[in-house]
Design an enzyme around this catalytic site. Structure first.
Site, short mmCIF file in Angstrom:
data_model
loop_
_atom_site.label_atom_id
_atom_site.label_comp_id
_atom_site.label_asym_id
_atom_site.label_seq_id
_atom_site.Cartn_x
_atom_site.Cartn_y
_atom_site.Cartn_z
N GLU A 244 9.26 -4.26 13.09
CA GLU A 244 9.03 -3.08 12.24
C GLU A 244 7.74 -2.42 12.73
O GLU A 244 6.70 -3.07 12.81
CB GLU A 244 8.86 -3.54 10.79
N CYS B 251 9.59 1.80 3.59
CA CYS B 251 10.52 0.71 3.91
C CYS B 251 11.94 1.25 4.07
O CYS B 251 12.80 0.55 4.56
CB CYS B 251 10.48 -0.35 2.84
N PHE C 145 0.81 -1.22 0.00
CA PHE C 145 0.00 0.00 0.00
C PHE C 145 0.84 1.27 0.00
O PHE C 145 0.37 2.33 -0.37
CB PHE C 145 -0.94 0.00 1.23
P1 NAD Z 1 1.56 -6.62 3.08
O1 NAD Z 1 2.58 -7.68 3.12
O2 NAD Z 1 0.46 -6.63 4.07
O3 NAD Z 1 0.83 -6.61 1.64
C1 NAD Z 1 1.57 -6.60 0.44
C2 NAD Z 1 0.76 -7.29 -0.65
O4 NAD Z 1 0.55 -8.65 -0.27
C3 NAD Z 1 -0.62 -6.68 -0.88
O5 NAD Z 1 -0.88 -6.66 -2.26
C4 NAD Z 1 -1.54 -7.63 -0.15
O6 NAD Z 1 -2.82 -7.70 -0.74
C5 NAD Z 1 -0.84 -8.97 -0.27
N1 NAD Z 1 -1.12 -9.86 0.88
C6 NAD Z 1 -1.37 -9.49 2.15
N2 NAD Z 1 -1.57 -10.57 2.92
C7 NAD Z 1 -1.44 -11.65 2.12
C8 NAD Z 1 -1.52 -13.07 2.33
N3 NAD Z 1 -1.79 -13.58 3.53
N4 NAD Z 1 -1.32 -13.88 1.29
C9 NAD Z 1 -1.05 -13.38 0.07
N5 NAD Z 1 -0.95 -12.06 -0.20
C10 NAD Z 1 -1.15 -11.20 0.82
O7 NAD Z 1 2.34 -5.22 3.13
P2 NAD Z 1 1.76 -3.75 3.19
O8 NAD Z 1 1.18 -3.52 4.56
O9 NAD Z 1 0.90 -3.45 2.03
O10 NAD Z 1 3.10 -2.89 3.00
C11 NAD Z 1 3.95 -2.57 4.07
C12 NAD Z 1 5.13 -3.51 4.14
O11 NAD Z 1 5.82 -3.50 2.90
C13 NAD Z 1 6.16 -3.10 5.17
O12 NAD Z 1 6.63 -4.25 5.82
C14 NAD Z 1 7.26 -2.46 4.35
O13 NAD Z 1 8.54 -2.48 4.94
C15 NAD Z 1 7.22 -3.29 3.13
N6 NAD Z 1 7.83 -2.62 1.99
C16 NAD Z 1 9.04 -3.09 1.56
C17 NAD Z 1 9.67 -2.46 0.51
C18 NAD Z 1 11.00 -2.95 0.02
O14 NAD Z 1 11.38 -2.59 -1.08
N7 NAD Z 1 11.71 -3.77 0.77
C19 NAD Z 1 9.05 -1.38 -0.12
C20 NAD Z 1 7.82 -0.95 0.34
C21 NAD Z 1 7.20 -1.59 1.40
#
Ligand code: NAD
Length: 499
Positions: free
Chosen positions: A384, A281, A149
């Site tokens: 985190e 992130c 998101f």
């Molecule tokens: P999230 O893991 O909750 O969701 C990411 C994606 O996975 C979404 O599209 C979501 O619909 C899907 N998803 C969620 N739960 C799932 C499940 N059980 N099974 C399959 N798919 C699922 O992450 P978020 O809250 O959207 O984003 C924040 C996180 O992303 C933080 O941990 C942040 O550090 C990380 N992030 C990392 C980077 C990087 O480049 N390392 C960049 C941006 C964000």
């Protein structure tokens, strides 16, 4: 109530599964729309369309493909304000920050306009008598990406721009929290000349993700999000024979040496710790001053800066420093962790727990928090937080500070603030973290370098954007060719050796 859609075969398509998720306006707490959550059948249909569209796109020469991206860049600039507004409305970040989200994605698109050069391949003339050898980079076919998101414009573009430049079709499963901008991007790609079906957006949750993971036609999966989901997608995708790159969570440390410019370090920490409400992130969430004197000076400089931060909705103008967090659940998790910090004995020197914004009492705003004397065993250090909470861990020496960052399970980004070149160089050499800033708090590499963390922040071999993206989205094929001449002399029966 507005019902959002998928974007399939060049059109906005209503959801058919009957399952919907709420999309909030984080500033007011109101549900502003509902987003359809795709069923396996809906994902399968998108894959079928992508598979039909991809060969024609792959056969379009790389320069023509690049021209579509060139036009797309112009359209992104034309619609920048509209995109930023839609992004802020669903995500909550300030308008300048939302425009930055679009801009950093746009820069990756610009890099991908160089596809004809990146895809040129290699050629060896006369590798043997009458033999030439050449390697081609060919597209994978149907590729997919699952995005978080917190950067609903930049991260989809990190993935679909190189995938499409390389001649693949791409299916995007964006975050269900802020799904409008990804659809707008797909429409702009088509306005730029992309054939229908090459880029599609399927909204959804775990069901859609699992359908992607198990679909035999999908060749590769890119994921950015939290570490537990990254590990799940990496494990399952690899087990299903796909090429997978997954980017996970972070806990980024900033080491502040006694010789650092303390005003500069404090400004850097405030911007990188609280910008976007800490939902980056690459946010700095741990400050590591070296020596108690440095810590005292740093905390003294941080407190007034943090107390001055202006928290508000994106509609309040460009001098707002950060907006609400994305959901009520995110707010609750952050405040729960803050409470655990207090309970476990950290010193809460700026307490944002009672923060209220008049007129926005139902919004998901979280006041800024600063902890001092945080220790390695506390939950606020190991986990985190992804909110406007900065933890100070005091180190007694440079080596202790270095070890702290090295021992943490995450390894996305880090920074050191110092005036000493030798210390900075030693830090950059030894640290086991993927992106390093020297007097730069958020060292996000530009589009023509690659982006990626180490340790539990990344699963896979190749980074995002830069030259790695062209490797990730292509397969190498190497041809050894000999045209008739030697062949007329008869067959060869031992393994050929180049002389
Ligand atoms: P999230 O893991 O909750 O969701 C990411 C994606 O996975 C979404 O599209 C979501 O619909 C899907 N998803 C969620 N739960 C799932 C499940 N059980 N099974 C399959 N798919 C699922 O992450 P978020 O809250 O959207 O984003 C924040 C996180 O992303 C933080 O941990 C942040 O550090 C990380 N992030 C990392 C980077 C990087 O480049 N390392 C960049 C941006 C964000």
């Amino acid at each position: 109530m507005q019902e959002l859609s998928h974007y399939i075969d060049g059109a906005r398509v209503a959801g058919a599964s009957g399952r919907l998720a709420e999309v909030f306006n984080p500033a007011t707490g109101e549900v502003q729309a509902q987003v359809p959550l795709a069923s396996t059948d809906e994902v399968n249909r998108a894959v079928e369309i992508a598979a039909a569209a991809q060969p024609g796109w792959a056969a379009t020469n790389p320069q023509r493909r690049a021209r579509v991206l060139m036009k797309f860049v112009a359209l992104l600039n034309r619609d920048m304000d509209k995109l930023a507004e839609a992004l802020s409305r669903e995500h909550g970040k300030t308008l300048p920050d939302a425009a930055g989200d679009v801009q950093r994605g746009l820069e990756v698109v610009e890099f991908c306009i160089g596809a004809p050069h990146h895809l040129k391949g290699e050629f060896t003339d006369s590798a043997g008598p009458g033999i030439d050898m050449y390697s081609m980079r060919q597209p994978l076919g149907v590729t997919a990406g699952i995005t978080p998101f917190n950067f609903p414009a930049m991260i989809p573009m990190w993935m679909f721009a190189p995938a499409i430049a390389c001649g693949n079709a791409f299916i995007l499963k964006p975050s269900e929290r802020d799904p409008s901008v990804p659809i707008m991007l797909a429409e702009l790609m088509e306005e730029a000349g992309l054939p229908k079906g090459v880029l599609q957006v399927v909204n959804g949750d775990k069901e859609a993700v699992d359908a992607i993971l198990h679909h035999p036609v999908i060749q590769s999966i890119g994921f950015v999000g939290s570490t537990p989901i990254a590990q799940y997608i990496y494990g399952t995708g690899c087990a299903n024979g796909k090429r997978v790159q997954c980017f996970g969570g972070a806990k980024n440390h900033m080491i502040v040496m006694p010789d650092a410019d303390m005003d500069q370090a404090a400004d850097a920490l405030v911007g990188s710790g609280y910008g976007a409400a800490g939902e980056r992130c690459m946010a700095i969430s741990v400050a590591v001053p070296v020596g108690d004197q440095t810590a005292d000076r740093l905390v003294e400089k941080l407190i007034p800066r943090i107390e001055k931060l202006k928290v508000g909705p994106y509609t309040a103008g460009n001098d707002v420093d950060y907006g609400p967090v994305v959901t009520a659940a995110a707010k609750e998790k952050i405040l729960g962790l803050v409470q655990s910090g207090v309970d476990q004995g950290a010193e809460l020197v700026v307490d944002g727990r009672d923060f209220q914004l008049q007129g926005y009492e139902d919004g998901f705003f979280v006041g800024p928090h600063l902890f001092d004397r945080v220790t390695k065993d506390m939950d606020i250090y190991t986990q985190e937080i992804f909110g406007p909470v900065l933890s100070t861990v005091r180190a007694q020496s440079y080596d202790e500070a270095l070890s702290l960052a090295m021992d943490h399970e995450y390894g996305n980004g880090t920074a050191i603030f110092t005036r000493d070149g030798d210390t900075a160089r030693d830090f950059a050499q030894r640290i086991n973290i993927g992106m390093v800033g020297v007097n730069v708090p958020i060292p996000v590499p530009l589009a023509y370098h690659t982006f990626g963390g180490w340790k539990k922040s990344m699963f896979g071999d190749l980074n995002q954007h830069g030259p790695d993206a062209f490797r990730f989205y292509t397969r190498t094929k190497t041809v050894t060719a000999r045209w008739p001449s030697g062949i007329k002399e008869g067959g060869e029966f031992s393994i050929p050796v180049m002389e």
